[in-house]
Design a protein around this motif. Structure first.
Motif, short mmCIF file in Angstrom:
data_model
loop_
_atom_site.label_atom_id
_atom_site.label_comp_id
_atom_site.label_asym_id
_atom_site.label_seq_id
_atom_site.Cartn_x
_atom_site.Cartn_y
_atom_site.Cartn_z
N ILE A 16 -10.35 -5.35 66.48
CA ILE A 16 -10.29 -6.81 66.61
C ILE A 16 -10.40 -7.22 68.08
O ILE A 16 -11.13 -8.15 68.43
N LEU A 17 -9.70 -6.51 68.96
CA LEU A 17 -9.77 -6.83 70.39
C LEU A 17 -11.14 -6.51 70.97
O LEU A 17 -11.64 -7.23 71.83
N LYS A 18 -11.74 -5.42 70.47
CA LYS A 18 -13.10 -5.09 70.93
C LYS A 18 -14.06 -6.21 70.57
O LYS A 18 -14.88 -6.65 71.40
N LEU A 19 -14.00 -6.68 69.32
CA LEU A 19 -14.89 -7.76 68.89
C LEU A 19 -14.64 -9.03 69.68
O LEU A 19 -15.58 -9.74 70.06
N LEU A 20 -13.36 -9.33 69.91
CA LEU A 20 -13.03 -10.54 70.68
C LEU A 20 -13.59 -10.45 72.10
O LEU A 20 -14.13 -11.43 72.63
N MET A 21 -13.49 -9.28 72.71
CA MET A 21 -14.05 -9.09 74.06
C MET A 21 -15.56 -9.28 74.05
O MET A 21 -16.12 -9.94 74.95
N ILE A 22 -16.23 -8.73 73.03
CA ILE A 22 -17.69 -8.88 72.94
C ILE A 22 -18.08 -10.35 72.76
O ILE A 22 -19.03 -10.84 73.37
N VAL A 23 -17.33 -11.06 71.90
CA VAL A 23 -17.61 -12.48 71.69
C VAL A 23 -17.43 -13.26 72.99
O VAL A 23 -18.28 -14.09 73.34
N LEU A 24 -16.34 -13.01 73.70
CA LEU A 24 -16.08 -13.73 74.96
C LEU A 24 -17.17 -13.44 75.99
O LEU A 24 -17.67 -14.36 76.66
N ILE A 25 -17.54 -12.16 76.12
CA ILE A 25 -18.58 -11.80 77.09
C ILE A 25 -19.91 -12.47 76.73
O ILE A 25 -20.63 -13.00 77.59
N THR A 55 -21.92 -24.02 69.59
CA THR A 55 -23.17 -23.69 68.91
C THR A 55 -23.03 -22.44 68.05
O THR A 55 -23.44 -22.41 66.89
N ALA A 56 -22.43 -21.38 68.62
CA ALA A 56 -22.29 -20.12 67.89
C ALA A 56 -21.37 -20.27 66.68
O ALA A 56 -21.57 -19.61 65.65
N ALA A 57 -20.39 -21.16 66.79
CA ALA A 57 -19.47 -21.38 65.67
C ALA A 57 -20.03 -22.35 64.65
O ALA A 57 -19.36 -22.66 63.66
N THR A 58 -21.26 -22.82 64.86
CA THR A 58 -21.96 -23.77 63.96
C THR A 58 -21.18 -25.07 63.80
O THR A 58 -21.26 -25.72 62.76
N VAL A 59 -20.40 -25.45 64.83
CA VAL A 59 -19.68 -26.73 64.78
C VAL A 59 -20.64 -27.87 65.14
O VAL A 59 -20.73 -28.87 64.45
N GLY A 60 -21.35 -27.71 66.25
CA GLY A 60 -22.39 -28.65 66.62
C GLY A 60 -21.91 -30.05 66.90
O GLY A 60 -22.29 -31.00 66.23
N GLY A 82 -24.78 -14.79 68.84
CA GLY A 82 -23.40 -15.26 68.90
C GLY A 82 -22.86 -15.70 67.56
O GLY A 82 -21.69 -15.45 67.24
N GLY A 83 -23.70 -16.38 66.76
CA GLY A 83 -23.24 -16.84 65.45
C GLY A 83 -22.81 -15.68 64.57
O GLY A 83 -21.78 -15.72 63.89
N GLY A 84 -23.64 -14.62 64.58
CA GLY A 84 -23.29 -13.44 63.79
C GLY A 84 -22.04 -12.75 64.30
O GLY A 84 -21.21 -12.27 63.51
N LEU A 85 -21.89 -12.71 65.63
CA LEU A 85 -20.71 -12.08 66.21
C LEU A 85 -19.43 -12.80 65.81
O LEU A 85 -18.44 -12.18 65.43
N ILE A 86 -19.44 -14.14 65.88
CA ILE A 86 -18.25 -14.91 65.53
C ILE A 86 -17.93 -14.76 64.05
O ILE A 86 -16.77 -14.60 63.65
N PHE A 88 -18.69 -12.23 62.15
CA PHE A 88 -18.19 -10.87 61.95
C PHE A 88 -16.75 -10.73 62.45
O PHE A 88 -15.92 -10.06 61.84
N TYR A 89 -16.45 -11.40 63.57
CA TYR A 89 -15.09 -11.35 64.12
C TYR A 89 -14.10 -11.99 63.15
O TYR A 89 -13.02 -11.43 62.89
N ILE A 90 -14.45 -13.15 62.59
CA ILE A 90 -13.55 -13.84 61.66
C ILE A 90 -13.33 -13.02 60.40
O ILE A 90 -12.20 -12.89 59.90
N SER A 91 -14.41 -12.44 59.86
CA SER A 91 -14.27 -11.62 58.65
C SER A 91 -13.45 -10.37 58.93
O SER A 91 -12.64 -9.94 58.10
N SER A 92 -13.64 -9.77 60.12
CA SER A 92 -12.87 -8.58 60.49
C SER A 92 -11.40 -8.93 60.66
O SER A 92 -10.51 -8.15 60.29
#
Length: 332
Positions: A16-25, A55-60, A82-86, A88-92
């Protein structure tokens, strides 16, 4: 050496922390790029990072929009990556939360609290004890160790369950015995008395080996094993068979109308036993005077211990001596 050390740290980080770091970067990367490509639309790097997350979170929200072809290409790349990463992070995160709940119910998670009780064996006795502990000590945590139970639901039983053999160090350390308040080892009545006592004694040895000063209460079924349990490190021995035999005797033959089981049960629930050393000023005084003196202090004197011999309800004119230990009960 440095690369190997970094790899070792990286692989120890939870997914989870790895994914969060990737999303932030990723969001910071796209935010900074769009800031330099369209500085008029995104005056600061933070504005670009904000746009990347939205944008990545599809909030717009539409408060920041790229206008140049290059900026829009960056936006497309952001949506694809980014959209896929977010997502994937939420599902994980959801999967990890669900897995943790399952691990907790299945007894796979270690306990990290302190000043808790450890119960070895999950049975009707420990279930009733759990209710009493939660009633009188609502803030006290309880850890249950049992190798025969596969699942305990926290909503139904508010305890931390550890599935495993209480004679093994790995299981004991999961219960965080180093910070425990007390250990209670119950006998397995589904086995014959010798097997049950052997397991209780082995558990006592394992517990004592992991904590030299911790109070350990061990239930022993056979009188022959009491000395072994004491040598194993038990602080208190519960001789449940002796207690039940005495209770059966009272039920079979008592002169006065009474309900011994209910009486003793309510006594143990509503009151607690306490041993008090006889005060110097009450030496050579009568038992009745000692009783009256302690009643004013909130203690009811039932008897005394003299030279390891118990005397319950002595005569009123019984003379007390030096080093007598008073058996009293008082409120919890």
């Amino acid at each position: 050496m440095n690369i190997r050390y970094i790899k070792r740290i990286y692989f120890r980080i939870p997914i989870i922390l790895k994914l969060l770091m990737i999303v932030l970067i990723t969001m910071i990367f796209f935010g900074i790029i769009i800031h330099f490509i369209e500085p008029l639309q995104f005056p600061t790097a933070f504005d670009g990072i904000w746009w990347a997350f939205v944008t990545a979170a599809t909030v717009g929200y539409g408060d920041y929009v790229p206008l140049t072809p290059t900026g829009r290409i960056i936006g497309i790349l952001l949506i694809l990556t980014g959209g896929g990463l977010i997502a994937f992070y939420i599902s994980s995160l959801s999967t990890t939360t669900l897995k943790r709940e399952q691990d907790l119910e299945n007894g796979r998670l270690a306990f990290h609290g302190h000043d808790h009780f450890i119960f070895v064996g999950w049975n009707e006795r420990t279930r009733q004890l759990m209710k009493l502990v939660l009633e009188y000590y609502p803030g006290r945590r309880i850890v249950v160790i049992d190798k025969t139970v596969n699942k305990l639901t926290y909503k139904e039983y508010p305890v931390h369950f550890i599935q495993g053999d209480a004679t093994e160090d790995d299981t004991i350390k999961k219960a965080n015995i180093a910070n425990a308040n007390c250990v209670l080892i119950t006998a397995d009545i589904t086995k014959d008395e010798k097997q049950a006592d052997t397991y209780s004694i082995m558990t006592t040895i394992a517990m004592r080996g992991n904590h030299m000063t911790l109070p350990i209460v061990t239930e022993i079924l056979s009188k022959k094993q009491i000395e072994n349990a004491i040598r194993a490190g038990a602080t208190t021995i519960i001789r449940s068979n002796d207690f039940m035999s005495s209770l059966f005797f009272h039920e079979l033959d008592h002169l006065m109308q009474a309900t011994p089981f209910e009486d003793i049960d309510q006594l143990l629930v509503q009151q607690q036993f306490s041993h008090q050393k006889l005060p110097l000023d009450l030496e050579e005084e009568t038992f009745s005077k000692v009783v009256n003196n302690f009643l004013h202090q909130g203690y009811l004197v039932l008897g005394l211990i003299r030279d390891d011999a118990y005397t319950i309800h002595p005569k009123p004119d019984f003379i007390m001596e030096e080093n007598d230990i008073l058996i009293t009960i008082t409120n919890w």
